[in-house]
Design a protein around this motif. Structure first.
Motif, PDB file in Angstrom:
ATOM      1  N   ARG A   1       0.833  -1.210   0.000  1.00  0.00           N
ATOM      2  CA  ARG A   1       0.000   0.000   0.000  1.00  0.00           C
ATOM      3  C   ARG A   1       0.864   1.255   0.000  1.00  0.00           C
ATOM      4  O   ARG A   1       0.568   2.223  -0.722  1.00  0.00           O
ATOM      5  CB  ARG A   1      -0.918  -0.026   1.222  1.00  0.00           C
ATOM      6  CG  ARG A   1      -1.974   1.062   1.263  1.00  0.00           C
ATOM      7  CD  ARG A   1      -2.953   0.769   2.387  1.00  0.00           C
ATOM      8  NE  ARG A   1      -4.018   1.751   2.456  1.00  0.00           N
ATOM      9  CZ  ARG A   1      -3.997   2.822   3.228  1.00  0.00           C
ATOM     10  NH1 ARG A   1      -2.953   3.070   3.999  1.00  0.00           N
ATOM     11  NH2 ARG A   1      -5.013   3.662   3.239  1.00  0.00           N
ATOM     12  N   ARG A   2       1.943   1.256   0.762  1.00  0.00           N
ATOM     13  CA  ARG A   2       2.827   2.421   0.789  1.00  0.00           C
ATOM     14  C   ARG A   2       3.467   2.664  -0.582  1.00  0.00           C
ATOM     15  O   ARG A   2       3.608   3.807  -1.024  1.00  0.00           O
ATOM     16  CB  ARG A   2       3.909   2.237   1.864  1.00  0.00           C
ATOM     17  CG  ARG A   2       3.417   2.531   3.278  1.00  0.00           C
ATOM     18  CD  ARG A   2       4.586   2.597   4.248  1.00  0.00           C
ATOM     19  NE  ARG A   2       5.157   1.293   4.508  1.00  0.00           N
ATOM     20  CZ  ARG A   2       4.736   0.469   5.461  1.00  0.00           C
ATOM     21  NH1 ARG A   2       3.741   0.841   6.256  1.00  0.00           N
ATOM     22  NH2 ARG A   2       5.314  -0.702   5.655  1.00  0.00           N
ATOM     23  N   ILE A   3       3.860   1.591  -1.240  1.00  0.00           N
ATOM     24  CA  ILE A   3       4.443   1.712  -2.573  1.00  0.00           C
ATOM     25  C   ILE A   3       3.436   2.310  -3.550  1.00  0.00           C
ATOM     26  O   ILE A   3       3.758   3.211  -4.336  1.00  0.00           O
ATOM     27  CB  ILE A   3       4.922   0.333  -3.077  1.00  0.00           C
ATOM     28  CG1 ILE A   3       6.166  -0.108  -2.292  1.00  0.00           C
ATOM     29  CG2 ILE A   3       5.215   0.359  -4.570  1.00  0.00           C
ATOM     30  CD1 ILE A   3       6.567  -1.552  -2.544  1.00  0.00           C
ATOM     31  N   VAL A   4       2.204   1.813  -3.494  1.00  0.00           N
ATOM     32  CA  VAL A   4       1.171   2.305  -4.411  1.00  0.00           C
ATOM     33  C   VAL A   4       0.877   3.777  -4.144  1.00  0.00           C
ATOM     34  O   VAL A   4       0.752   4.583  -5.075  1.00  0.00           O
ATOM     35  CB  VAL A   4      -0.115   1.463  -4.293  1.00  0.00           C
ATOM     36  CG1 VAL A   4      -1.188   2.017  -5.224  1.00  0.00           C
ATOM     37  CG2 VAL A   4       0.168   0.004  -4.636  1.00  0.00           C
ATOM     38  N   ILE A   5       0.757   4.154  -2.882  1.00  0.00           N
ATOM     39  CA  ILE A   5       0.448   5.550  -2.542  1.00  0.00           C
ATOM     40  C   ILE A   5       1.558   6.488  -3.022  1.00  0.00           C
ATOM     41  O   ILE A   5       1.295   7.586  -3.525  1.00  0.00           O
ATOM     42  CB  ILE A   5       0.204   5.692  -1.030  1.00  0.00           C
ATOM     43  CG1 ILE A   5      -1.131   5.019  -0.653  1.00  0.00           C
ATOM     44  CG2 ILE A   5       0.186   7.166  -0.611  1.00  0.00           C
ATOM     45  CD1 ILE A   5      -1.405   4.960   0.833  1.00  0.00           C
ATOM     46  N   LYS A   6       2.805   6.053  -2.894  1.00  0.00           N
ATOM     47  CA  LYS A   6       3.922   6.864  -3.387  1.00  0.00           C
ATOM     48  C   LYS A   6       3.766   7.126  -4.881  1.00  0.00           C
ATOM     49  O   LYS A   6       3.954   8.263  -5.365  1.00  0.00           O
ATOM     50  CB  LYS A   6       5.243   6.143  -3.110  1.00  0.00           C
ATOM     51  CG  LYS A   6       6.472   6.868  -3.642  1.00  0.00           C
ATOM     52  CD  LYS A   6       7.727   6.039  -3.436  1.00  0.00           C
ATOM     53  CE  LYS A   6       7.715   4.779  -4.274  1.00  0.00           C
ATOM     54  NZ  LYS A   6       8.979   3.994  -4.150  1.00  0.00           N
ATOM     55  N   ASN A   7       3.395   6.100  -5.638  1.00  0.00           N
ATOM     56  CA  ASN A   7       3.203   6.254  -7.077  1.00  0.00           C
ATOM     57  C   ASN A   7       1.939   7.037  -7.398  1.00  0.00           C
ATOM     58  O   ASN A   7       1.894   7.769  -8.397  1.00  0.00           O
ATOM     59  CB  ASN A   7       3.175   4.882  -7.749  1.00  0.00           C
ATOM     60  CG  ASN A   7       4.556   4.281  -7.935  1.00  0.00           C
ATOM     61  OD1 ASN A   7       5.242   4.570  -8.907  1.00  0.00           O
ATOM     62  ND2 ASN A   7       4.984   3.450  -6.985  1.00  0.00           N
ATOM     63  N   MET A   8       0.917   6.919  -6.561  1.00  0.00           N
ATOM     64  CA  MET A   8      -0.294   7.720  -6.742  1.00  0.00           C
ATOM     65  C   MET A   8       0.004   9.209  -6.605  1.00  0.00           C
ATOM     66  O   MET A   8      -0.515  10.033  -7.360  1.00  0.00           O
ATOM     67  CB  MET A   8      -1.352   7.313  -5.709  1.00  0.00           C
ATOM     68  CG  MET A   8      -2.004   5.965  -5.952  1.00  0.00           C
ATOM     69  SD  MET A   8      -3.087   5.509  -4.564  1.00  0.00           S
ATOM     70  CE  MET A   8      -4.321   6.810  -4.606  1.00  0.00           C
ATOM     71  N   GLU A   9       0.843   9.539  -5.631  1.00  0.00           N
ATOM     72  CA  GLU A   9       1.190  10.948  -5.417  1.00  0.00           C
ATOM     73  C   GLU A   9       1.946  11.508  -6.620  1.00  0.00           C
ATOM     74  O   GLU A   9       1.712  12.651  -7.040  1.00  0.00           O
ATOM     75  CB  GLU A   9       2.003  11.084  -4.132  1.00  0.00           C
ATOM     76  CG  GLU A   9       1.161  10.816  -2.884  1.00  0.00           C
ATOM     77  CD  GLU A   9       1.991  10.704  -1.617  1.00  0.00           C
ATOM     78  OE1 GLU A   9       3.234  10.572  -1.732  1.00  0.00           O
ATOM     79  OE2 GLU A   9       1.402  10.717  -0.513  1.00  0.00           O
TER      80      GLU A   9
END
Length: 250
Positions: free
Chosen positions: A85-93
């Motif tokens: 989830r942290r990886i995905v959120i970083k890419n979402m930002e």
């Protein structure tokens, strides 16, 4: 088509657990039955089983139920998914910065998609779906890319469970899901919400299975056909980047 594809009692157990927005909320049998459209007697039997396992517990004073201590042990087992989830959120930002639009993160729950994170855009006019709310997955791009990863048996169950809401035959729905699977993205052109366009792509984990979906949503006035083409490529780009980083963890 077969109407007994999955164990209905187990599916209803998850429906009951989904009635609880948090472990502070108390809900009675009648309220649960109304929410999931199920007889109170059937709800009571399942709730008793969930209470026995520790998934629910009853407040003896109010006679209502809360999420139980079982979730303490379950929560401690989710380190890998938290990292994902942290990886995905970083890419979402990063995706939000590049597109200037709202970016959403979703997970699949049977035939519904739940919005679990959002990166807001700076515009006054923007999508503002409630976090942790769920919607019929087949009506949203965010949900469609997750449905497309299901087996044909799973898709058959989704169609049967929502048959009255589909404006197409099962064969047409299956063909649509297979096309989304081949394309690697889904485009919602004002189906879920009038005036809103959305393009979504899956984030995959081990074995190439979709575990999240990421989407960019914007009003039609800001996402014309030319902007859509660019946005679609960016959504796929960042979803693939997140997938590659997740795979590299192992």
């Amino acid at each position: 088509m077969n109407n007994n594809l999955f164990t209905s009692t187990l599916l209803k157990s998850f429906d009951i657990l989904d009635c609880f927005a948090s472990d502070r909320q108390e809900i009675g049998i009648k309220e649960i039955a109304n929410q999931i459209d199920m007889p109170q007697s059937s709800v009571y039997r399942i709730v008793q089983t969930l209470e026995f396992t520790g998934a629910l517990f009853q407040n003896k004073e109010t006679k209502k139920y809360r999420l139980g201590p079982k979730f303490i042990s379950l929560g401690s087992k989710r380190g890998y998914l938290d990292d994902c989830r942290r990886i995905v959120i970083k890419n979402m930002e990063a995706l939000g910065r590049e597109t200037g639009e709202t970016v959403n993160l979703g997970i699949l729950n049977c035939d519904r998609v739940t919005y679990i994170h959002r990166v807001d855009c700076p515009h006054v006019l923007r999508p503002n779906f409630e976090l942790n709310a769920s919607y019929p997955a087949h009506t949203t791009g965010l949900g469609q890319v997750l449905l497309a990863d299901l087996s044909d048996t799973g898709l058959q169950w989704v169609y049967q469970n929502n048959a009255k809401d589909f404006g197409m035959s099962y064969e047409a729905f299956l063909s649509q899901m297979h096309q989304i699977r081949r394309d690697g993205f889904a485009f919602d052109d004002q189906v879920f919400c009038s005036g809103l366009r959305c393009v979504a792509a899956p984030v995959t984990g081990l074995g190439g299975r979709a575990i999240f979906s990421v989407s960019v949503s914007a009003p039609v006035m800001r996402m014309g056909d030319d902007v859509y083409q660019t946005t679609q490529k960016l959504v796929v780009k960042y979803a693939l980047a997140a997938s590659d980083e997740i795979l590299s963890m192992d």
